[in-house]
Scaffold this motif. Sequence first.
Motif, PDB file in Angstrom:
ATOM      1  N   LEU A  57      31.310 -83.886 -14.938  1.00  0.00           N
ATOM      2  CA  LEU A  57      32.590 -83.243 -15.211  1.00  0.00           C
ATOM      3  C   LEU A  57      33.715 -84.241 -15.474  1.00  0.00           C
ATOM      4  O   LEU A  57      34.641 -83.940 -16.220  1.00  0.00           O
ATOM      5  CB  LEU A  57      32.983 -82.333 -14.043  1.00  0.00           C
ATOM      6  N   GLN A  58      33.643 -85.394 -14.856  1.00  0.00           N
ATOM      7  CA  GLN A  58      34.707 -86.387 -15.043  1.00  0.00           C
ATOM      8  C   GLN A  58      34.873 -86.738 -16.517  1.00  0.00           C
ATOM      9  O   GLN A  58      35.986 -86.807 -17.031  1.00  0.00           O
ATOM     10  CB  GLN A  58      34.402 -87.643 -14.231  1.00  0.00           C
ATOM     11  N   ARG A  59      33.772 -86.929 -17.197  1.00  0.00           N
ATOM     12  CA  ARG A  59      33.822 -87.256 -18.619  1.00  0.00           C
ATOM     13  C   ARG A  59      34.384 -86.092 -19.432  1.00  0.00           C
ATOM     14  O   ARG A  59      35.204 -86.295 -20.347  1.00  0.00           O
ATOM     15  CB  ARG A  59      32.419 -87.608 -19.123  1.00  0.00           C
ATOM     16  N   LYS A  60      34.006 -84.867 -19.096  1.00  0.00           N
ATOM     17  CA  LYS A  60      34.498 -83.703 -19.827  1.00  0.00           C
ATOM     18  C   LYS A  60      36.001 -83.504 -19.600  1.00  0.00           C
ATOM     19  O   LYS A  60      36.742 -83.231 -20.548  1.00  0.00           O
ATOM     20  CB  LYS A  60      33.733 -82.451 -19.403  1.00  0.00           C
ATOM     21  N   ILE A  61      36.454 -83.643 -18.361  1.00  0.00           N
ATOM     22  CA  ILE A  61      37.884 -83.508 -18.075  1.00  0.00           C
ATOM     23  C   ILE A  61      38.668 -84.588 -18.815  1.00  0.00           C
ATOM     24  O   ILE A  61      39.738 -84.329 -19.385  1.00  0.00           O
ATOM     25  CB  ILE A  61      38.165 -83.586 -16.567  1.00  0.00           C
ATOM     26  N   ALA A  62      38.137 -85.797 -18.833  1.00  0.00           N
ATOM     27  CA  ALA A  62      38.805 -86.890 -19.561  1.00  0.00           C
ATOM     28  C   ALA A  62      38.940 -86.541 -21.036  1.00  0.00           C
ATOM     29  O   ALA A  62      39.985 -86.790 -21.660  1.00  0.00           O
ATOM     30  CB  ALA A  62      38.024 -88.190 -19.386  1.00  0.00           C
ATOM     31  N   ASP A  63      37.895 -85.957 -21.608  1.00  0.00           N
ATOM     32  CA  ASP A  63      37.941 -85.558 -23.021  1.00  0.00           C
ATOM     33  C   ASP A  63      39.028 -84.508 -23.252  1.00  0.00           C
ATOM     34  O   ASP A  63      39.813 -84.605 -24.208  1.00  0.00           O
ATOM     35  CB  ASP A  63      36.587 -84.991 -23.453  1.00  0.00           C
ATOM     36  N   ILE A  64      39.079 -83.493 -22.394  1.00  0.00           N
ATOM     37  CA  ILE A  64      40.062 -82.423 -22.578  1.00  0.00           C
ATOM     38  C   ILE A  64      41.480 -82.962 -22.431  1.00  0.00           C
ATOM     39  O   ILE A  64      42.386 -82.571 -23.189  1.00  0.00           O
ATOM     40  CB  ILE A  64      39.800 -81.278 -21.578  1.00  0.00           C
ATOM     41  N   LEU A  65      41.699 -83.847 -21.470  1.00  0.00           N
ATOM     42  CA  LEU A  65      43.024 -84.447 -21.312  1.00  0.00           C
ATOM     43  C   LEU A  65      43.425 -85.205 -22.571  1.00  0.00           C
ATOM     44  O   LEU A  65      44.594 -85.185 -22.984  1.00  0.00           O
ATOM     45  CB  LEU A  65      43.040 -85.379 -20.103  1.00  0.00           C
ATOM     46  N   GLU A  66      42.464 -85.847 -23.202  1.00  0.00           N
ATOM     47  CA  GLU A  66      42.745 -86.596 -24.436  1.00  0.00           C
ATOM     48  C   GLU A  66      42.948 -85.646 -25.611  1.00  0.00           C
ATOM     49  O   GLU A  66      43.911 -85.787 -26.379  1.00  0.00           O
ATOM     50  CB  GLU A  66      41.592 -87.558 -24.731  1.00  0.00           C
ATOM     51  N   TRP A  67      42.062 -84.668 -25.768  1.00  0.00           N
ATOM     52  CA  TRP A  67      42.145 -83.740 -26.901  1.00  0.00           C
ATOM     53  C   TRP A  67      43.450 -82.940 -26.889  1.00  0.00           C
ATOM     54  O   TRP A  67      44.007 -82.622 -27.938  1.00  0.00           O
ATOM     55  CB  TRP A  67      40.975 -82.762 -26.881  1.00  0.00           C
TER      56      TRP A  67
END
Length: 288
Positions: free
Chosen positions: A132-142
């Motif tokens: 999930l850490q990687r997915k949350i990081a992606d959403i914060l960036e997107w």
Amino acid sequence: GFARPVSLAFQLTEDCPIGCRFCHRRQVGESDATREELKELSDIFSERGVLRLTVTGGEPTIPTYKSTALFVLRYAHQKRIHTCLSTTGTGLQERDVRELDGYLDQFLLSMHSLDTPTAFQLYEKGEVAAGLQRKIADILEWSKTTKIIVEVCTVVSRINLRTVGDLGDWLFARRPDLIWRLEEYYANGKQANCRDEFELEPEAFAECLAEMRCRFPGQWEKGQIRSSTKEARLEAPDLMITPQGNFVTSSHNEYSDRGSRNDLLFVELKNRRPWSEYRGYVRTDWKW
């Protein structure tokens, strides 16, 4: 006349690929609603004066439900209801975030840990949660180039208490402007059996907040760090509508089968949170 519940949560599904052990959702075992039924529910929400609708689960972005979740959010927006998506982000892709920018007010992202060992203690399916850490990081960036308001919710328990500050460092390093909500664990719903393992000692949550105030003074002064004690959640529970239009509160787990969507418990709903408490979670660019 009808009571005016300014904010409701709609539980699209109970299915979840992660299974937070501290989840306070009540499993009511209802069948999914069709899109026509979902439109009917949204029409009722609009007619009864609901101003904000949160689509939640389970996990509403898993492949089986993602298109339906986006459909409900888009339709609610067309009815001039402010929208929120409560999610771990599991099934979201960058193109989804770009689309959501057209009708979503707020992301409410769930994130409770950075390290894998803690994830395996917090989640029934730790191997999934570890990613999930990687997915949350992606959403914060997107979402940086969108106007969607981003809030991250962390449930503070005995399991993750010592690592909350590190999580805050990680979040604010990626999005200094996000809202971070810290919620005190309370034993209710599915999570009641975890009380001994998760419940904080008296004063521990207040001490955690004091530490966050010192650690993140800028975000604290701007009101970006918000909190909910277990007493506050019990005093003003979230109001949730199940897939078949029945009513349950997330903190009391009162459940009412009304038998008809037109008989939703809008008369009995008493949301003690005024609309002023939600203004920071809605976009102003809609101009309504």
